[in-house]
Write an enzyme that holds these catalytic residues in place. Structure first.
Site, short mmCIF file in Angstrom:
data_model
loop_
_atom_site.label_atom_id
_atom_site.label_comp_id
_atom_site.label_asym_id
_atom_site.label_seq_id
_atom_site.Cartn_x
_atom_site.Cartn_y
_atom_site.Cartn_z
N THR A 16 0.97 -1.08 0.13
CA THR A 16 -0.16 0.04 -0.01
C THR A 16 0.84 1.15 -0.06
O THR A 16 0.62 2.20 -0.63
CB THR A 16 -0.89 -0.03 1.38
OG1 THR A 16 -1.59 -1.12 1.18
CG2 THR A 16 -1.99 1.21 1.12
N ALA A 17 1.89 1.31 0.59
CA ALA A 17 2.66 2.35 1.03
C ALA A 17 3.52 2.66 -0.29
O ALA A 17 3.55 3.88 -0.79
CB ALA A 17 3.67 2.25 1.97
N SER A 40 9.47 -7.33 -4.83
CA SER A 40 9.58 -8.62 -5.01
C SER A 40 8.19 -9.78 -4.60
O SER A 40 7.67 -9.43 -3.66
CB SER A 40 10.69 -9.48 -4.31
OG SER A 40 10.63 -10.80 -4.59
N LYS A 79 -17.63 3.61 5.93
CA LYS A 79 -17.38 3.84 7.45
C LYS A 79 -17.66 5.16 7.76
O LYS A 79 -17.18 5.94 7.31
CB LYS A 79 -15.85 3.25 7.56
CG LYS A 79 -15.43 3.66 8.89
CD LYS A 79 -13.83 3.19 8.86
CE LYS A 79 -13.19 3.88 10.43
NZ LYS A 79 -11.93 3.55 10.59
#
Length: 503
Positions: A16-17, A40, A79
């Site tokens: 994600t980052a 990887s 949410k």
């Protein structure tokens, strides 16, 4: 790099980052930039950051993402807040909901009128004055305002973090980011400056750049191992050091909120997605073994587990410098803040935003790094304080873990904020700290931290007018919530497909 030629940045690590950074750079880096990412497939990601806060709209909007498509691609849901179940004591529940709570009058925010009304026996629980919580508790959802007099209802998302990373990868690669498959075997540094010169992969390829972004997770291969940046350990305040994560089949309520359920030695998260429910137990290994944690988690699922519980080890804290030399750490490489208030993805987002505001043309001037690190230090410390409050303000007497955190010494910054609240119901938002006074108010009130007074200006409102204010606010919000469609129906209609959305 010569000015005007763009930037030359290499992102180490995906997840994600990494792909959030790559996507943002692909969108905003100047023409002529060289943007690369190496990851990887043999190395997994932690990938449990499935809940967000409303600021995610700023990131997705800046990229120009279509919301309905984003929800389809990530199997997302809406949410409205986080329900904290059992944090005060067993059987008790409160919500840290997004959006306003109540209605202030003149100079004073609502909390002072609520504190006065509670003293007079007029106040109801905060849920009655929060549109987000009323909608969440009744499983309802809307976007925008159906009419000008209606209250805004901020929202965030639950989504599959792995699918979000894949979605952003497609976005970034379509805009010129070059992905390299391979594992980093060596970090090559320049002899004179100590800067990172290149990453050498296990097959011998050498990837050079002017600036590097470390998204290698807990290993922190660049900022930690290569550059030796110290790690500030906060486990004396946040002693949970393990998580056990497992997905399960859908079941129970399709809630438009996250659940954080207190357990004997930690807490359990529940995050409903279109295709599954994400679950996890955050706990202290000094009070619960891994086998016991897995048993507790598996015994408290809404549906059949679809994988084996996956253990995650961590230490809460942060790198002393997120920007070191010509390298910036993002995500778990920068530090770890347990997911109690869904801040993990936000911390990546805010760091990217801060980087773009001072984007270096080459390695980056030390003044830029100093500014970035000072801002990051403040942001992380204030979020830490908010998380510590949840643990400290408990009444789960007789349980060793909860007894320990209830009696710990607090950070000075948190102690000062609590002193202001107790003295006069005052909550100060310092600079641009993430959590607003409304958020602090909900947690302080929800966990029984008593304010001994309130601002006497609230006494200027007559008792009858105070009762009318509370009643009219409650009635209006209840009527607005009743008019909303169910969360499930709203999501199905909005994304334009029913396949895969739970029954």
């Amino acid at each position: 790099m010569t000015s005007g030629r763009g930037v030359d940045i290499l992102v180490a690590g995906g997840g994600t980052a990494g792909w959030m950074a790559a996507a943002a750079l692909a969108r905003f880096a100047p023409p002529g930039s060289r943007l690369q990412l190496v990851e990887s497939e043999a190395i997994g990601t932690v990938g449990v950051g499935e809940a967000t806060i409303p600021q995610i709209h700023l990131f997705n909007g800046a990229l120009g993402l279509d919301e309905a498509e984003f929800l389809r691609e990530t199997k997302g849901s809406f949410k409205l807040g986080i329900s904290f179940d059992g944090w005060l004591h067993e059987g008790h529940s409160y919500m840290h909901a997004f959006g306003d709570v109540g209605q202030g009058v003149g100079l004073l925010p609502f909390q002072h009128y609520w504190l006065r009304a509670r003293k007079l026996g007029l106040a109801k629980p905060l849920v009655r004055y929060s549109l987000n919580e009323l909608a969440a508790r009744t499983m309802r959802m809307q976007r925008g305002r159906p009419h000008p007099a209606a209250r805004e209802m901020p929202y965030a998302y639950h989504f599959d973090a792995g699918l979000y990373a894949a979605y952003l990868r497609r976005y970034a690669e379509a805009r010129g980011v070059v992905r390299h498959e391979g594992q980093i075997a060596h970090v090559e540094r320049q002899g004179e400056t100590g800067d990172i010169a290149a990453l050498v992969l296990d097959d011998g390829r050498r990837l050079a750049a002017d600036f590097f972004i470390d998204c290698t997770g807990f290993r922190a291969l660049l900022v930690g191992q290569a550059l030796g940046t110290p790690f500030d350990d906060w486990s004396n305040w946040l002693p949970c050091d393990r998580a056990m994560a497992v997905p399960c089949e859908g079941g129970g309520d399709f809630t438009p909120f996250t659940r954080a359920i207190a357990r004997e030695a930690g807490w359990q998260w529940r995050i409903p997605l279109q295709h599954r429910i994400g679950n996890g137990l955050v706990y202290s290994s000094a009070h619960l073994s891994d086998d016991e944690a897995a048993s507790v988690l598996l015994a408290n699922l809404d549906g059949k587990a679809t994988a084996d519980p996956r253990p995650i080890r961590f230490t809460t804290g942060k790198r002393r410098r997120h920007w070191a030399q010509n390298c910036l750490a993002l995500g778990l490489a920068a530090g770890f803040m347990e997911p109690l208030e869904s801040t993990s993805i936000h911390l990546v987002q805010s760091a990217i935003s801060r980087l773009l505001a001072i984007l270096p043309g080459g390695r980056g001037d030390p003044a830029l790094a100093d500014y970035f690190n000072a801002q990051a230090d403040f942001e992380w410390a204030r979020i830490r304080d908010f998380l510590v409050l949840h643990y400290w303000a408990n009444q789960r007497h007789g349980q060793p873990f909860w007894d320990q955190v209830r009696n710990m010494d607090l950070p000075d910054t948190l102690a000062a904020k609590l002193d202001l609240w107790r003295a006069a119901g005052f909550i100060h938002r310092e600079h641009e700290e993430l959590f607003t006074p409304v958020g602090w108010f909900q947690v302080l009130a929800g966990q029984g931290v008593a304010a001994h007074g309130y601002n006497p200006v609230a006494d200027a409102l007559g008792e009858a007018d105070l009762a009318r204010l509370l009643h009219e606010t409650e009635t209006s919000l209840v009527d607005q919530a009743r008019a909303m469609p169910r969360h499930l129906d709203f999501l199905r209609d909005y994304i334009g497909q029913s396949q895969g959305v739970p029954a």
